[in-house]
Motif scaffolding. Sequence first.
Motif, PDB file in Angstrom:
ATOM      1  N   LEU A 119       0.826  -1.209   0.000  1.00 43.76           N
ATOM      2  CA  LEU A 119       0.000   0.000   0.000  1.00 43.76           C
ATOM      3  C   LEU A 119       0.858   1.256   0.000  1.00 43.76           C
ATOM      4  CD1 LEU A 119      -2.862  -0.939   2.477  1.00 43.76           C
ATOM      5  CD2 LEU A 119      -3.012  -0.657   0.001  1.00 43.76           C
ATOM      6  N   LYS A 120       1.961   1.224   0.741  1.00 43.54           N
ATOM      7  CA  LYS A 120       2.863   2.373   0.789  1.00 43.54           C
ATOM      8  C   LYS A 120       3.510   2.599  -0.575  1.00 43.54           C
ATOM      9  CE  LYS A 120       6.834   4.238   3.150  1.00 43.54           C
ATOM     10  NZ  LYS A 120       8.032   3.930   3.883  1.00 43.54           N
ATOM     11  N   ILE A 121       3.884   1.518  -1.266  1.00 46.13           N
ATOM     12  CA  ILE A 121       4.494   1.647  -2.589  1.00 46.13           C
ATOM     13  C   ILE A 121       3.508   2.297  -3.565  1.00 46.13           C
ATOM     14  CG2 ILE A 121       5.278   0.316  -4.589  1.00 46.13           C
ATOM     15  CD1 ILE A 121       6.554  -1.651  -2.579  1.00 46.13           C
ATOM     16  N   PHE A 122       2.265   1.844  -3.577  1.00 46.90           N
ATOM     17  CA  PHE A 122       1.266   2.415  -4.485  1.00 46.90           C
ATOM     18  C   PHE A 122       0.956   3.864  -4.110  1.00 46.90           C
ATOM     19  CE2 PHE A 122       0.422  -2.008  -5.585  1.00 46.90           C
ATOM     20  CZ  PHE A 122       0.269  -1.898  -6.966  1.00 46.90           C
ATOM     21  N   ASP A 123       0.964   4.170  -2.820  1.00 47.12           N
ATOM     22  CA  ASP A 123       0.693   5.537  -2.388  1.00 47.12           C
ATOM     23  C   ASP A 123       1.827   6.473  -2.792  1.00 47.12           C
ATOM     24  OD1 ASP A 123      -0.877   7.520  -1.087  1.00 47.12           O
ATOM     25  OD2 ASP A 123       0.469   7.386   0.658  1.00 47.12           O
ATOM     26  N   ASP A 126      -6.288   5.964  -6.459  1.00 48.60           N
ATOM     27  CA  ASP A 126      -7.343   6.912  -6.793  1.00 48.60           C
ATOM     28  C   ASP A 126      -7.895   7.499  -5.500  1.00 48.60           C
ATOM     29  OD1 ASP A 126      -9.288   8.391  -8.019  1.00 48.60           O
ATOM     30  OD2 ASP A 126     -10.646   6.687  -8.294  1.00 48.60           O
ATOM     31  N   LYS A 127      -7.623   8.772  -5.269  1.00 52.53           N
ATOM     32  CA  LYS A 127      -8.060   9.427  -4.025  1.00 52.53           C
ATOM     33  C   LYS A 127      -9.185  10.422  -4.275  1.00 52.53           C
ATOM     34  CE  LYS A 127      -3.716   8.989  -1.572  1.00 52.53           C
ATOM     35  NZ  LYS A 127      -2.689   9.667  -0.814  1.00 52.53           N
ATOM     36  N   SER A 128      -9.877  10.285  -5.387  1.00 53.24           N
ATOM     37  CA  SER A 128     -10.969  11.215  -5.676  1.00 53.24           C
ATOM     38  C   SER A 128     -12.119  10.986  -4.706  1.00 53.24           C
ATOM     39  CB  SER A 128     -11.448  11.044  -7.120  1.00 53.24           C
ATOM     40  OG  SER A 128     -11.944   9.747  -7.302  1.00 53.24           O
ATOM     41  N   ILE A 129     -12.731  12.068  -4.307  1.00 50.49           N
ATOM     42  CA  ILE A 129     -13.838  11.991  -3.370  1.00 50.49           C
ATOM     43  C   ILE A 129     -15.114  11.815  -4.176  1.00 50.49           C
ATOM     44  CG2 ILE A 129     -15.143  13.224  -1.617  1.00 50.49           C
ATOM     45  CD1 ILE A 129     -12.551  14.715  -0.950  1.00 50.49           C
ATOM     46  N   SER A 130     -15.814  10.754  -3.906  1.00 55.24           N
ATOM     47  CA  SER A 130     -17.069  10.514  -4.610  1.00 55.24           C
ATOM     48  C   SER A 130     -18.078   9.927  -3.617  1.00 55.24           C
ATOM     49  CB  SER A 130     -16.862   9.564  -5.786  1.00 55.24           C
ATOM     50  OG  SER A 130     -16.404   8.329  -5.327  1.00 55.24           O
TER      51      SER A 130
END
Length: 73
Positions: free
Chosen positions: A54-58, A64-68
């Motif tokens: 998860l840290k590598i992808f972050d 995708d951190k878009s707020i929906s």
Amino acid sequence: MSKFFYGIEDLFVNVLFAPYDFFRFMESWWAANSINWVFFIVGFIAMLYWMQQLKIFDSRGEEDKSISSHSYL
């Protein structure tokens, strides 16, 4: 239909959980719970690996951190 469920019971009690009968009669608590500790350690290592991924992808910015939300809100 009851024979089907008795077959499942027989599979779990007499085959899959048979190794636990050996550990049940040991005098040492640590030895009796060795299987549980192995499962705990494997799970902990898997959690550490997952957190590292998860840290590598972050850090790459691939997440995708878009707020929906739902359209009706």
